[in-house]
Design a protein around this motif. Structure first.
Motif, mmCIF file in Angstrom:
data_model
loop_
_atom_site.group_PDB
_atom_site.id
_atom_site.type_symbol
_atom_site.label_atom_id
_atom_site.label_comp_id
_atom_site.label_asym_id
_atom_site.label_seq_id
_atom_site.Cartn_x
_atom_site.Cartn_y
_atom_site.Cartn_z
ATOM 1 N N THR A 32 0.790 -1.235 0.000
ATOM 2 C CA THR A 32 0.000 0.000 0.000
ATOM 3 C C THR A 32 0.822 1.284 0.000
ATOM 4 O OG1 THR A 32 -0.153 -0.002 2.412
ATOM 5 C CG2 THR A 32 -1.910 -1.115 1.199
ATOM 6 N N VAL A 33 2.093 1.241 0.343
ATOM 7 C CA VAL A 33 2.900 2.457 0.447
ATOM 8 C C VAL A 33 3.872 2.524 -0.727
ATOM 9 C CG1 VAL A 33 4.592 3.702 1.850
ATOM 10 C CG2 VAL A 33 2.740 2.455 2.965
ATOM 11 N N ARG A 34 3.922 3.676 -1.376
ATOM 12 C CA ARG A 34 4.880 3.932 -2.456
ATOM 13 C C ARG A 34 5.661 5.191 -2.111
ATOM 14 N NH1 ARG A 34 4.051 -0.503 -3.337
ATOM 15 N NH2 ARG A 34 3.157 -1.480 -5.169
ATOM 16 N N VAL A 35 6.956 5.149 -2.401
ATOM 17 C CA VAL A 35 7.839 6.278 -2.124
ATOM 18 C C VAL A 35 8.448 6.736 -3.449
ATOM 19 C CG1 VAL A 35 9.883 7.054 -0.874
ATOM 20 C CG2 VAL A 35 8.355 5.366 0.169
ATOM 21 N N ALA A 36 8.385 8.027 -3.703
ATOM 22 C CA ALA A 36 8.951 8.598 -4.926
ATOM 23 C C ALA A 36 10.451 8.731 -4.790
ATOM 24 C CB ALA A 36 8.327 9.954 -5.207
ATOM 25 N N GLY A 37 11.153 8.494 -5.869
ATOM 26 C CA GLY A 37 12.597 8.665 -5.902
ATOM 27 C C GLY A 37 12.958 10.130 -6.107
ATOM 28 N N PRO A 38 14.254 10.425 -6.160
ATOM 29 C CA PRO A 38 14.679 11.810 -6.391
ATOM 30 C C PRO A 38 14.178 12.321 -7.748
ATOM 31 C CG PRO A 38 16.540 10.403 -5.806
ATOM 32 C CD PRO A 38 15.365 9.515 -5.985
ATOM 33 N N GLY A 39 13.583 13.483 -7.751
ATOM 34 C CA GLY A 39 13.076 14.083 -8.983
ATOM 35 C C GLY A 39 11.781 13.474 -9.476
ATOM 36 N N GLU A 40 11.171 12.604 -8.688
ATOM 37 C CA GLU A 40 9.919 11.974 -9.090
ATOM 38 C C GLU A 40 8.755 12.502 -8.275
ATOM 39 O OE1 GLU A 40 10.798 7.470 -10.605
ATOM 40 O OE2 GLU A 40 10.426 7.756 -8.477
ATOM 41 N N ARG A 41 7.571 12.413 -8.862
ATOM 42 C CA ARG A 41 6.319 12.705 -8.170
ATOM 43 C C ARG A 41 5.393 11.524 -8.404
ATOM 44 N NH1 ARG A 41 4.991 18.125 -7.317
ATOM 45 N NH2 ARG A 41 3.397 17.150 -6.040
ATOM 46 N N LEU A 42 4.380 11.394 -7.570
ATOM 47 C CA LEU A 42 3.451 10.277 -7.669
ATOM 48 C C LEU A 42 2.053 10.769 -8.016
ATOM 49 C CD1 LEU A 42 4.591 8.296 -4.496
ATOM 50 C CD2 LEU A 42 5.257 7.892 -6.858
ATOM 51 N N ALA A 43 1.314 9.932 -8.733
ATOM 52 C CA ALA A 43 -0.082 10.195 -9.060
ATOM 53 C C ALA A 43 -0.847 8.899 -8.838
ATOM 54 C CB ALA A 43 -0.218 10.651 -10.510
ATOM 55 N N ILE A 44 -2.003 8.991 -8.186
ATOM 56 C CA ILE A 44 -2.821 7.818 -7.890
ATOM 57 C C ILE A 44 -3.961 7.755 -8.898
ATOM 58 C CG2 ILE A 44 -4.121 6.569 -6.126
ATOM 59 C CD1 ILE A 44 -1.176 7.136 -5.393
ATOM 60 N N GLU A 45 -4.093 6.593 -9.558
ATOM 61 C CA GLU A 45 -5.084 6.406 -10.607
ATOM 62 C C GLU A 45 -6.053 5.292 -10.193
ATOM 63 O OE1 GLU A 45 -4.842 5.753 -15.388
ATOM 64 O OE2 GLU A 45 -3.469 4.618 -14.135
ATOM 65 N N ARG A 46 -7.339 5.546 -10.395
ATOM 66 C CA ARG A 46 -8.374 4.542 -10.134
ATOM 67 C C ARG A 46 -9.321 4.522 -11.327
ATOM 68 N NH1 ARG A 46 -11.749 6.146 -5.431
ATOM 69 N NH2 ARG A 46 -9.790 5.903 -4.312
ATOM 70 N N ALA A 47 -9.550 3.333 -11.869
ATOM 71 C CA ALA A 47 -10.455 3.138 -13.014
ATOM 72 C C ALA A 47 -10.091 4.047 -14.190
ATOM 73 C CB ALA A 47 -11.901 3.355 -12.588
ATOM 74 N N GLY A 48 -8.795 4.201 -14.438
ATOM 75 C CA GLY A 48 -8.345 4.973 -15.584
ATOM 76 C C GLY A 48 -8.317 6.475 -15.400
ATOM 77 N N ARG A 49 -8.703 6.992 -14.250
ATOM 78 C CA ARG A 49 -8.706 8.437 -13.988
ATOM 79 C C ARG A 49 -7.837 8.739 -12.773
ATOM 80 N NH1 ARG A 49 -10.956 10.539 -18.288
ATOM 81 N NH2 ARG A 49 -12.938 9.663 -18.854
ATOM 82 N N LEU A 50 -7.182 9.894 -12.813
ATOM 83 C CA LEU A 50 -6.382 10.309 -11.653
ATOM 84 C C LEU A 50 -7.300 10.760 -10.535
ATOM 85 C CD1 LEU A 50 -3.452 12.253 -13.294
ATOM 86 C CD2 LEU A 50 -3.419 10.006 -12.270
#
Length: 193
Positions: A32-50
């Motif tokens: 369940t936990v995700r960590v972004a690397g250097p210079g990265e950002r995260l986006a959560i997608e459900r059913a094809g939509r952010l």
């Protein structure tokens, strides 16, 4: 076989519960936990939509229902473009762009900015070169780097894909002939054939 009492279950269940918690919590955290690397950002997608863009480098998501998409907030593109300048000269321009991709938009489908960003950057460079004379391309104040820095990178529909944070002009090569010429022979050469 003697009957099983609740005291017997409690004695046997406590170590099993401890083991389940000791093994289950780390596995649940890994899922369940995700960590972004250097210079990265995260986006959560459900059913094809952010559905959300976490503000921090750590994101929680529901495995199976949601996917985590990674996108970079800084990108360096090296481009080589062959263009005709405003004064009609054919040039080849080599440059490096530092680009800040536009963040994905919540509620829309996730589109990886790295797919369309190079073509948008290429169109922007070609347009900027075509607006200038060949002699002005390397100027400090009014040259190509000044024209590109701060410019939005758009696709053909006008959607913004990023911003040019900085541009470094590596080389400008003046081409001696147009790419349309198929033969470089002159009339004088034809007399001797």
């Amino acid at each position: 076989m003697p009957p099983v009492t609740s005291a017997d279950l409690a004695d046997q269940g406590l170590p099993g519960l401890v083991i389940l918690v000791a093994v289950g919590l780390p596995v649940l955290a890994m899922l369940t936990v995700r960590v972004a690397g250097p210079g990265e950002r995260l986006a959560i997608e459900r059913a094809g939509r952010l559905v959300r863009l976490p503000r921090h480098r750590v994101a929680l998501h529901l495995p199976g229902l949601e996917q985590v998409r990674r996108w970079t907030d800084r990108l360096e593109l090296s481009l080589a473009e062959r263009v005709t300048t405003a004064d009609g000269r054919d040039v080849r321009v080599l440059l490096t762009l530092r680009v800040e991709p536009a963040p994905p938009i919540v509620g829309q489908r996730y589109a990886d900015p790295l797919v369309r960003l190079p073509s948008a950057a290429s169109r922007t460079v070609v347009a900027a070169v075509a607006e200038r004379d060949a002699e002005r391309l390397a100027d400090e104040g009014d040259g190509l780097t000044a024209a590109l820095t701060g410019r939005m990178l758009r696709d053909r529909t006008g959607a913004v894909f990023g911003l040019v944070a900085a541009a470094d002009l590596d080389e400008v090569e003046l081409l001696l002939h147009s790419p349309d010429h198929r033969s470089h022979r002159t009339e004088r050469d034809d007399r001797y054939c």
